[in-house]
Write a protein that holds these residues in place. Structure first.
Motif, mmCIF file in Angstrom:
data_model
loop_
_atom_site.group_PDB
_atom_site.id
_atom_site.type_symbol
_atom_site.label_atom_id
_atom_site.label_comp_id
_atom_site.label_asym_id
_atom_site.label_seq_id
_atom_site.Cartn_x
_atom_site.Cartn_y
_atom_site.Cartn_z
ATOM 1 N N ALA A 29 0.841 -1.211 0.000
ATOM 2 C CA ALA A 29 0.000 0.000 0.000
ATOM 3 C C ALA A 29 0.871 1.254 0.000
ATOM 4 O O ALA A 29 0.590 2.240 -0.702
ATOM 5 C CB ALA A 29 -0.933 -0.008 1.208
ATOM 6 N N VAL A 152 -1.783 7.094 3.251
ATOM 7 C CA VAL A 152 -2.207 5.764 3.707
ATOM 8 C C VAL A 152 -2.835 5.980 5.079
ATOM 9 O O VAL A 152 -2.281 6.693 5.913
ATOM 10 C CB VAL A 152 -1.032 4.755 3.774
ATOM 11 C CG1 VAL A 152 -0.645 4.275 2.382
ATOM 12 C CG2 VAL A 152 0.193 5.340 4.474
ATOM 13 N N GLU A 177 -6.182 6.061 -8.114
ATOM 14 C CA GLU A 177 -5.747 4.920 -7.294
ATOM 15 C C GLU A 177 -4.458 5.274 -6.557
ATOM 16 O O GLU A 177 -3.556 5.867 -7.155
ATOM 17 C CB GLU A 177 -5.401 3.727 -8.208
ATOM 18 C CG GLU A 177 -6.560 2.917 -8.698
ATOM 19 C CD GLU A 177 -7.041 1.886 -7.679
ATOM 20 O OE1 GLU A 177 -6.322 1.640 -6.688
ATOM 21 O OE2 GLU A 177 -8.154 1.360 -7.879
ATOM 22 N N GLY A 178 -4.386 4.923 -5.287
ATOM 23 C CA GLY A 178 -3.142 5.108 -4.538
ATOM 24 C C GLY A 178 -3.021 6.475 -3.876
ATOM 25 O O GLY A 178 -2.122 6.700 -3.082
ATOM 26 N N THR A 181 -5.397 5.597 0.428
ATOM 27 C CA THR A 181 -5.555 4.150 0.599
ATOM 28 C C THR A 181 -5.835 3.843 2.063
ATOM 29 O O THR A 181 -5.058 4.232 2.942
ATOM 30 C CB THR A 181 -4.263 3.407 0.166
ATOM 31 O OG1 THR A 181 -3.892 3.859 -1.128
ATOM 32 C CG2 THR A 181 -4.474 1.900 0.142
#
Ligand code: NAP
Ligand code: MG
Length: 453
Positions: A29, A152, A177-178, A181
Motif C-alpha cells: 500500500a 495511507v 488509485e493510490g 488508501t
C-alpha cells in the motif's frame, strides 16, 4: 490471514469481518502511494481542487449512509454521527480551496531575488483512534491531499467501516488509485510500519499519550515529520458569577457527549464554593434527565461505550471513587454505562488525574480564581477547557491562564474546522484544522536567484 470481527457496541451483534493487513500488505500500500505521489503532486492546482470538491460532493450524497454506518460500528448517536459525516465533507470542501492558494513568499535580500515554495512531503501515514473515526481521519487526509501528498490511512481495529467506505467514495469521486488508501489492521503492524517505512515522510497520530510517545521515539530514527493529538483531562470552571442555569444545563453534554470517549471531554468540574450546593442540585437534575438510549433513536444524547474491555476500565475508576449520583442506562446487551458524577477526596485522586475516557465526571470546589487556575493546570495534559462566568475580564484572564490549546467561554464546543485544534503539554504536538493546517503537510523551500549588478 487474521480477521477482526466488528461488533455493534449497542447490541453486541457482529456486523462485519474485516481482514487485518499484514506487513507485506502495508508495504504494498505504501509503495502504491509512493508511485501515485509522483503524478498527484503534478496535477495542476485547479484540477486538484476540482477533484477534492467532487469528493466533497460524493461525501455529501452519502451522508446518511455514513452516519448510520457509524451508529452501527461505534454506537454514536445518530445526531452526532450526522454531524461527523458532515464534518468530513466540510473539511474536504474547506481544504479544496488550498491547492490554488498554496502561496510562497518573495523576501527582499541583497544580490538577487529570493522566493519560497510550499512542496508536498510525499506519503503521509494517518493513524486514527476509535472514538471519532470519521472526523479525525478527515482532519489528517484532507489537508495532506490538498498539499499534493498521498495518504495511507489506518483506522482503529474496532472501527474501520466508515474509513473503508470513504476510501471507496474517494475512488468514485475520481481521486486516482493510490492517492488515498485505507489500510485496516493492527496498530502494532500497520501503524508501526508507517513509522518505520522510509517512504512515509510524515505520521499523523491521534490516540493515547502512551502510544503517541512510542511513535515519537520511532519517528526520531528517520527524523520523520509528526503531528500528535493525544489525551486530555480538561477542566470546566464554573464561577459564582456564571449564569448557573446555563452552566448546569451544559455540563453533562460537555463531559458525557460520545459517552465521554472524547479527548476534549470536560471530565474535571471545578465549582466555586459559594454556589457549590446550589449548582450540584441543578447538575443532578440535568444528569438524571440526560437520555442514554439506543443510539439510533432521535432522542438519544448518549449511546454505549465502544467495547466490553473499555467498559471494565471505566468501571474500575468508578469503583475506586466516591459516587455522588448517576444517571441511567439501558439493561441487556450492549456496552452500557450510566453517566456518573464523582466527588473525589482530593485533587490527587486517580479519577481526577487520569483520562477515564468514559461518562465519568469528577467535581471539586475552589475558593478563588487563582486556585481554580492552579487546579486546572495541575495536570500533564493541556488540550481544552471551559470557563463559565458573566464577567468579561475574568473570562479573558482565565482563558489566557489555562494551559490548553482550546478554551471555550460559556460553551463546551472545541472543534470548528475553520480554527486550529491541538494540545499543550502532553496533549500533543502541532495543530490540525484551521487556515494553517496545509502548511504542516509541506516543506518550505527557499530559492535564491543571483542577479547581476
Ligand atoms: P490508542 O490505543 O493509542 O490507538 C490509537 C490508534 O493507534 C489506533 O489506530 C491503534 O491501532 C494505533 N496503534 C496502537 N498501537 C500502535 C503502535 N504501537 N504503533 C502505531 N499505531 C498504534 O488509542 P485509542 O485507545 O484508540 O483511543 C483513545 C485515546 O485517544 C485516548 O487517550 C484519547 O484521549 C485519545 N484521543 C485524542 C484525540 C486528540 O485529538 N487529542 C482525539 C481522539 C482520541 P489499534 O486499533 O490496532 O489499537
Ligand atoms: Mg488502544
Amino acid at each position: 490471514m487474521t480477521v477482526s470481527t466488528i461488533l455493534n457496541p449497542a447490541t453486541e451483534v457482529p456486523i462485519a469481518e474485516i481482514p487485518a493487513t499484514d506487513e507485506a500488505g502495508v508495504d504494498a500500500a505504501i509503495q502504491k502511494a509512493a508511485t501515485a505521489f509522483e503524478s498527484w503532486r503534478a496535477v495542476a492546482p485547479g484540477d486538484r481542487a476540482r477533484i477534492m470538491r467532487r469528493f466533497a460532493a460524493v461525501l455529501d450524497d452519502h451522508q446518511e449512509e455514513l452516519a448510520w454506518l457509524e451508529v452501527a460500528n461505534a454506537g454514536h448517536t445518530i445526531g452526532n454521527a450526522r454531524w461527523e459525516a458532515g464534518n468530513v465533507r466540510d473539511v474536504v470542501e474547506y481544504y479544496a480551496g488550498a491547492p490554488e492558494r498554496l502561496f510562497g513568499r518573495q523576501i527582499p535580500v541583497p544580490g538577487g531575488v529570493d522566493i519560497t515554495f510550499r512542496e508536498p512531503l510525499g506519503v503521509v501515514g494517518v493513524i486514527v483512534p476509535w472514538n471519532f473515526p470519521m472526523p479525525i481521519a478527515g482532519w489528517g487526509f484532507a489537508p495532506a491531499l490538498a498539499a499534493g501528498n498521498t495518504v495511507v490511512l489506518k483506522p482503529a481495529e474496532l472501527t474501520p467501516l466508515t474509513a473503508l467506505r470513504i476510501g471507496e467514495l474517494a475512488l468514485e469521486a475520481g481521486l486516482p488509485e493510490g492517492v488515498l488508501t485505507v489500510v485496516p489492521g493492527k496498530g502494532s503492524v500497520v501503524g508501526q510500519r508507517f513509522v518505520t517505512h522510509p517512504a512515509v515522510r510524515k505520521v499523523v497520530f491521534t490516540g493515547s499519550t502512551e502510544v503517541g510517545k512510542g511513535i515519537m521515539r520511532g519517528c526520531a530514527d528517520q527524523v520523520k515529520n509528526l503531528t500528535l493529538e493525544l489525551g486530555g483531562k480538561n477542566a470546566n470552571i464554573v464561577f459564582a458569577d456564571a449564569d448557573l442555569e446555563k452552566a448546569a444545563a451544559a455540563a453533562p453534554g460537555g463531559v458525557f457527549d460520545n459517552s465521554g470517549q472524547d479527548c476534549c471531554s470536560r471530565s474535571r468540574l471545578l465549582v466555586q464554593s459559594s454556589i457549590y450546593d446550589d449548582f450540584m442540585a441543578q447538575l443532578e437534575d440535568a444528569v438524571q434527565s440526560f437520555t442514554v438510549a439506543d443510539p439510533g433513536s432521535d432522542s438519544a444524547e448518549m449511546g454505549p461505550l465502544i467495547s466490553s474491555d473499555h467498559r471494565d476500565a471505566v468501571a474500575a475508576y468508578v469503583a475506586a471513587g466516591e459516587v455522588a449520583f448517576t444517571g441511567s442506562a439501558p439493561d441487556g446487551p450492549g456496552f452500557w454505562f450510566p453517566p456518573t458524577v464523582i466527588t473525589p477526596s482530593s485533587i490527587s485522586a486517580r479519577d481526577f488525574r487520569e483520562e477515564i475516557f468514559g461518562p465519568v465526571l469528577s467535581v471539586v470546589r475552589f475558593e478563588t480564581e487563582e486556585e481554580a487556575v492552579r487546579i486546572a493546570n495541575d495536570t500533564a495534559y493541556g488540550l481544552s477547557g471551559s470557563v463559565f462566568t458573566e464577567n468579561l475580564d475574568r473570562a479573558m484572564r482565565v482563558s489566557r491562564a489555562v494551559e490548553a490549546g482550546n478554551i471555550s467561554v460559556n460553551s463546551h464546543a472545541s472543534v470548528r474546522y475553520w480554527t486550529p485544534f491541538g494540545g499543550y503539554k502532553q496533549s500533543g504536538l502541532g495543530r490540525e484544522l484551521g487556515p494553517d493546517a496545509v502548511a504542516a503537510f509541506t516543506e518550505e523551500k527557499n530559492v535564491f536567484l543571483a542577479t547581476s549588478e
